[in-house]
Design a protein around this motif. Structure first.
Motif, PDB file in Angstrom:
ATOM      1  N   GLY A  30       6.774   4.881  -5.998  1.00  0.00           N
ATOM      2  CA  GLY A  30       7.837   4.230  -5.237  1.00  0.00           C
ATOM      3  C   GLY A  30       7.382   3.007  -4.458  1.00  0.00           C
ATOM      4  O   GLY A  30       8.223   2.234  -3.971  1.00  0.00           O
ATOM      5  N   GLU A  31       6.060   2.819  -4.310  1.00  0.00           N
ATOM      6  CA  GLU A  31       5.569   1.644  -3.581  1.00  0.00           C
ATOM      7  C   GLU A  31       5.653   0.398  -4.469  1.00  0.00           C
ATOM      8  O   GLU A  31       5.426   0.468  -5.683  1.00  0.00           O
ATOM      9  CB  GLU A  31       4.124   1.864  -3.123  1.00  0.00           C
ATOM     10  N   LYS A  32       5.974  -0.732  -3.836  1.00  0.00           N
ATOM     11  CA  LYS A  32       6.014  -2.012  -4.539  1.00  0.00           C
ATOM     12  C   LYS A  32       4.595  -2.577  -4.574  1.00  0.00           C
ATOM     13  O   LYS A  32       3.953  -2.724  -3.527  1.00  0.00           O
ATOM     14  CB  LYS A  32       6.942  -3.000  -3.834  1.00  0.00           C
ATOM     15  N   VAL A  33       4.118  -2.897  -5.773  1.00  0.00           N
ATOM     16  CA  VAL A  33       2.730  -3.327  -5.962  1.00  0.00           C
ATOM     17  C   VAL A  33       2.691  -4.768  -6.462  1.00  0.00           C
ATOM     18  O   VAL A  33       3.325  -5.103  -7.471  1.00  0.00           O
ATOM     19  CB  VAL A  33       2.001  -2.417  -6.970  1.00  0.00           C
ATOM     20  N   ALA A  34       1.928  -5.612  -5.764  1.00  0.00           N
ATOM     21  CA  ALA A  34       1.669  -6.980  -6.231  1.00  0.00           C
ATOM     22  C   ALA A  34       0.235  -7.048  -6.742  1.00  0.00           C
ATOM     23  O   ALA A  34      -0.700  -6.687  -6.021  1.00  0.00           O
ATOM     24  CB  ALA A  34       1.881  -7.978  -5.099  1.00  0.00           C
ATOM     25  N   ILE A  35       0.092  -7.480  -7.975  1.00  0.00           N
ATOM     26  CA  ILE A  35      -1.241  -7.714  -8.555  1.00  0.00           C
ATOM     27  C   ILE A  35      -1.443  -9.213  -8.621  1.00  0.00           C
ATOM     28  O   ILE A  35      -0.740  -9.912  -9.362  1.00  0.00           O
ATOM     29  CB  ILE A  35      -1.373  -7.101  -9.964  1.00  0.00           C
ATOM     30  N   ILE A  36      -2.370  -9.722  -7.840  1.00  0.00           N
ATOM     31  CA  ILE A  36      -2.600 -11.164  -7.787  1.00  0.00           C
ATOM     32  C   ILE A  36      -3.767 -11.499  -8.707  1.00  0.00           C
ATOM     33  O   ILE A  36      -4.859 -10.934  -8.579  1.00  0.00           O
ATOM     34  CB  ILE A  36      -2.906 -11.630  -6.345  1.00  0.00           C
ATOM     35  N   THR A  37      -3.543 -12.409  -9.643  1.00  0.00           N
ATOM     36  CA  THR A  37      -4.599 -12.804 -10.569  1.00  0.00           C
ATOM     37  C   THR A  37      -4.646 -14.323 -10.692  1.00  0.00           C
ATOM     38  O   THR A  37      -3.798 -15.039 -10.163  1.00  0.00           O
ATOM     39  CB  THR A  37      -4.414 -12.127 -11.942  1.00  0.00           C
ATOM     40  N   SER A  38      -5.651 -14.814 -11.400  1.00  0.00           N
ATOM     41  CA  SER A  38      -5.913 -16.260 -11.460  1.00  0.00           C
ATOM     42  C   SER A  38      -4.951 -16.988 -12.387  1.00  0.00           C
ATOM     43  O   SER A  38      -4.381 -16.395 -13.314  1.00  0.00           O
ATOM     44  CB  SER A  38      -7.343 -16.507 -11.932  1.00  0.00           C
ATOM     45  N   ASP A  39      -4.816 -18.289 -12.149  1.00  0.00           N
ATOM     46  CA  ASP A  39      -3.969 -19.112 -13.015  1.00  0.00           C
ATOM     47  C   ASP A  39      -4.766 -19.614 -14.211  1.00  0.00           C
ATOM     48  O   ASP A  39      -5.932 -19.246 -14.405  1.00  0.00           O
ATOM     49  CB  ASP A  39      -3.320 -20.250 -12.212  1.00  0.00           C
ATOM     50  N   ILE A  40      -4.143 -20.482 -14.985  1.00  0.00           N
ATOM     51  CA  ILE A  40      -4.729 -20.897 -16.266  1.00  0.00           C
ATOM     52  C   ILE A  40      -5.933 -21.837 -16.101  1.00  0.00           C
ATOM     53  O   ILE A  40      -6.677 -22.067 -17.055  1.00  0.00           O
ATOM     54  CB  ILE A  40      -3.643 -21.536 -17.164  1.00  0.00           C
TER      55      ILE A  40
END
Length: 416
Positions: free
Chosen positions: A60-70
């Motif tokens: 139920g938790e909202k998860v943000a996965i931050i990753t690198s750009d191109i």
């Protein structure tokens, strides 16, 4: 001794008398056990400083996965499926997961680029969005005066997972860790406030504990907690040879230690002359790209010495703001003082070159027009042998030479 170094799509050959050679920097030998997805899985199974990801996140938790750009070599398409497996094990639904590409100050992606970065399967399962500096939440101000203005999808998430690759960074010490948040998903004003400390002596490659840029980056986490990181170290062919997972500082530092064991090379003393090169195409396609090899050389050259940068620069300087700063400057000193007063991304790389020029002369062996090179406060040469002859004439025939054939990767240091 005879040398043959990459230059554009070809190479340059030259000779140096053995008695003049201090050393040639090569990466250290490190035993590699697992690679690729197998190494990522090992790291996820053995997190540093935290529980397993599947035990941290709740359904139920909202998860943000931050990753690198191109613009970064982070292999998100290898890492993300394994992260999603852990989240599914924790009972998290796909609709509660958002992958955020940390653009910093870079351009937005096309949908095809997003799909390329994460892989079609992940792209079809979870929402994938670019960070947007105009859509942010103000979360505070660091002790160094940096506004903590964070992309709203990251700021409002219940949990944050940061992905990235670890390499030496010329003023933040190392990439990876909390850099996914600052500058990754921060506003331009926040990035400029943080990066303005790059002119301080402590803001240097391989430095962490006293580095004002890195310390400011990690203070941001007090306002925007990071629940878990997965960082990788890549070899020259962009293969994963090390992964670390867990706490945003403890795991990151383990990754940095590994990077040091591979690419940080002890030298007996600083050299009179340093020959450095990014290694040919595509890393020497323009001066903007070649700057990293030049910056690492400043740790190997003595004050008043000469750095010979071997870079074809067939596409010129390579970035509009960078070019404007270089060509409009009255002197290297003016670039350094201007970046302190009015920090501008792109201009910061010009100022980084100016900091090298304060320490040593730069001879540039390139395809650029000679008068154009002189406008950059560098001395132009067509041939490396000619540049070496000039350097020996200036510093003496017994001058010691250090060579950096992988100038963008290897970080020289003199043991205290």
């Amino acid at each position: 001794m005879h040398f043959k170094y990459g230059y554009g799509r070809t190479y340059k050959e030259f000779d140096i008398n053995d008695e003049n050679i201090l050393m040639e920097l090569r990466q250290n030998h490190v035993d590699i056990k697992l690679t690729g997805a197998d190494e990522v899985k090992r790291a996820l199974d053995n997190p540093i400083g935290t529980d397993r990801l599947s035990k941290i996140i709740k359904p139920g938790e909202k998860v943000a996965i931050i990753t690198s750009d191109i613009t970064r070599p982070m292999p998100s398409k290898i890492v993300l499926p394994l992260i999603l497996e852990e989240l599914r094990e924790a009972g998290v639904k796909y609709e509660d997961i958002t992958v955020v590409f940390a653009l910093g100050s870079h351009r937005k992606h096309t949908e095809e680029e997003k799909k390329y970065l994460v892989g079609e399967d992940v792209y079809n399962k979870v929402q994938c969005v670019d960070s947007d500096p105009s859509d942010f939440v103000h979360m505070g101000v660091t002790s160094r005066g940096t506004p903590v203005d964070i992309f709203s999808a990251v700021a409002k998430a219940d949990r944050r997972i940061c992905l990235g690759n670890i390499e030496f960074h010329y003023f933040a010490g190392y990439s990876g860790g909390a850099k996914a948040i600052m500058p990754g998903v921060s506003t331009r004003a926040a990035i400029q406030a943080n990066h303005s400390a790059m002119v301080k002596n402590e803001a240097r490659a391989g430095a962490m504990d006293d580095n004002p840029v890195r310390l400011d980056i990690e203070e941001v986490v007090q306002f925007v907690p990071i629940d878990f990181i997965l960082n990788v170290v890549l070899d020259e062919k962009k293969n994963i040879i090390k992964a670390v997972a867990g706490h945003h500082v403890h795991a990151h530092r383990e990754g940095c230690k590994f990077l040091d064991s591979l690419y940080k090379v002890e030298i007996p003393q600083k050299a009179d002359i340093v020959i450095t090169t990014p290694g040919g195409y595509p890393k020497d396609i323009n001066l903007y790209q070649a700057q990293k090899a030049l910056d690492n050389s400043k740790h190997a050259v003595r004050d008043g010495g000469i750095v010979i940068l071997l870079a074809s620069c067939t596409e010129g300087l390579g970035e509009e703001v960078f070019e404007r700063w270089l060509l409009n400057a009255d002197s290297p000193d003016s670039m350094i003082s201007d970046i302190q007063k009015n920090f501008e991304l792109g201009g910061h790389k010009a100022a980084a070159i100016a900091l090298v020029q304060k320490k040593a002369k730069i001879y540039l062996v390139s395809d650029l027009e000679k008068d154009f090179v002189r406008k950059l406060f560098m001395e132009p040469f067509d041939d490396i042998s000619e540049a070496l002859e000039s350097a020996f004439n200036e510093l003496g025939q017994d001058a010691k030479v250090l060579l950096m054939p992988y100038g963008g990767s290897t970080l020289p240091y003199v043991k205290a």
